[in-house]
Motif scaffolding. Structure first.
Motif, PDB file in Angstrom:
ATOM      1  N   LEU A  54       0.944  -0.969  -0.108  1.00  0.00           N
ATOM      2  CA  LEU A  54       0.033   0.110   0.180  1.00  0.00           C
ATOM      3  C   LEU A  54       0.765   1.279  -0.041  1.00  0.00           C
ATOM      4  O   LEU A  54       1.697   1.353   1.127  1.00  0.00           O
ATOM      5  N   ALA A  55       0.930   2.086  -1.079  1.00  0.00           N
ATOM      6  CA  ALA A  55       1.850   3.022  -1.377  1.00  0.00           C
ATOM      7  C   ALA A  55       1.065   4.359  -1.165  1.00  0.00           C
ATOM      8  O   ALA A  55       0.235   4.740  -2.099  1.00  0.00           O
ATOM      9  N   PHE A  56       0.856   4.817   0.017  1.00  0.00           N
ATOM     10  CA  PHE A  56       0.111   6.149   0.356  1.00  0.00           C
ATOM     11  C   PHE A  56       0.874   7.186  -0.279  1.00  0.00           C
ATOM     12  O   PHE A  56       2.043   7.361  -0.072  1.00  0.00           O
TER      13      PHE A  56
ATOM     14  N   LYS B 296      -0.420  10.718   4.481  1.00  0.00           N
ATOM     15  CA  LYS B 296       0.918  10.807   4.511  1.00  0.00           C
ATOM     16  C   LYS B 296       1.696   9.846   3.452  1.00  0.00           C
ATOM     17  O   LYS B 296       0.708   9.204   2.732  1.00  0.00           O
ATOM     18  N   ARG B 297       2.831  10.242   3.051  1.00  0.00           N
ATOM     19  CA  ARG B 297       3.509   9.378   2.062  1.00  0.00           C
ATOM     20  C   ARG B 297       4.220   8.148   3.001  1.00  0.00           C
ATOM     21  O   ARG B 297       4.954   8.163   3.927  1.00  0.00           O
ATOM     22  N   ALA B 298       3.609   7.112   2.461  1.00  0.00           N
ATOM     23  CA  ALA B 298       3.855   5.676   3.400  1.00  0.00           C
ATOM     24  C   ALA B 298       3.812   4.590   2.632  1.00  0.00           C
ATOM     25  O   ALA B 298       3.391   4.464   1.613  1.00  0.00           O
TER      26      ALA B 298
ATOM     27  N   VAL C  38       6.640   5.618   7.109  1.00  0.00           N
ATOM     28  CA  VAL C  38       6.128   7.029   6.783  1.00  0.00           C
ATOM     29  C   VAL C  38       7.402   7.979   6.579  1.00  0.00           C
ATOM     30  O   VAL C  38       8.643   7.848   7.027  1.00  0.00           O
ATOM     31  N   TYR C  39       7.185   8.489   5.376  1.00  0.00           N
ATOM     32  CA  TYR C  39       8.431   9.256   4.766  1.00  0.00           C
ATOM     33  C   TYR C  39       8.057  10.813   4.923  1.00  0.00           C
ATOM     34  O   TYR C  39       7.016  10.953   4.931  1.00  0.00           O
ATOM     35  N   GLU C  40       9.185  11.477   4.850  1.00  0.00           N
ATOM     36  CA  GLU C  40       8.953  13.036   4.842  1.00  0.00           C
ATOM     37  C   GLU C  40       7.920  13.363   3.254  1.00  0.00           C
ATOM     38  O   GLU C  40       8.351  12.657   2.559  1.00  0.00           O
ATOM     39  N   ASP C  41       7.157  14.350   3.222  1.00  0.00           N
ATOM     40  CA  ASP C  41       6.398  14.406   2.234  1.00  0.00           C
ATOM     41  C   ASP C  41       7.003  14.537   1.068  1.00  0.00           C
ATOM     42  O   ASP C  41       6.562  14.095   0.013  1.00  0.00           O
TER      43      ASP C  41
END
Length: 152
Positions: A35-37, A117-119, A134-137
């Protein structure tokens, strides 16, 4: 929801892809699921993120992994965006209504901005959480880190 923990069984959802097909995780039991948010369609960073998945589609498939790009954008918007990007294999899912419900359910929603979020959430063949990051945007996931997580 609180933060996802590795080893826990993922809570299922129903979302729709760009062809308005219903997608549920339990339909994919027996496969790894990524799942690539991403926060928003039509942005440069999110475009690079989704094109990265498309560019690695064959390798992910060879690893018995299905990747989904998920954001709060509507189905028609995600469909037009996929066409604009030339993304034909990677499936985009719409978490539009109820607004961000799945992102909220997994603790991947910025309430103050109304976007996910980018995750990356990797789910194993038995629908258990295998990897969460979770990544920095503006930072893209490291695809090799995801490949390594699949192989563990």
């Amino acid at each position: 929801m609180s933060e996802l923990k590795t080893g826990e069984t993922i809570v299922d959802f129903t979302l729709y892809d760009t062809k308005r097909n219903e997608v549920r995780l339990h339909y994919l039991k027996g496969k790894n699921i990524l799942l690539a948010f991403h926060p928003l369609a039509w942005t440069k960073g999110c475009a690079r993120h989704m094109k990265m998945l498309e560019d690695n589609y064959e390798k992910l498939s060879s690893m018995n992994t299905v990747a989904f790009g998920i954001s709060i954008d509507s189905v028609p918007s995600k469909k037009a965006w996929a066409k604009e990007l030339g993304v034909e294999k990677t499936v985009f899912l719409s978490d539009f209504w109820p607004h961000g419900e799945v992102a909220r359910m997994y603790g991947m929603f910025y309430e103050d901005m109304g976007v996910s979020k980018r995750a990356s959430i990797l789910i194993d063949e038995d629908l258990k959480v295998k990897f969460v990051k979770v990544y920095e945007d503006h930072k893209l996931p490291d695809i090799n880190e995801i490949f390594d997580a699949i192989e563990v």
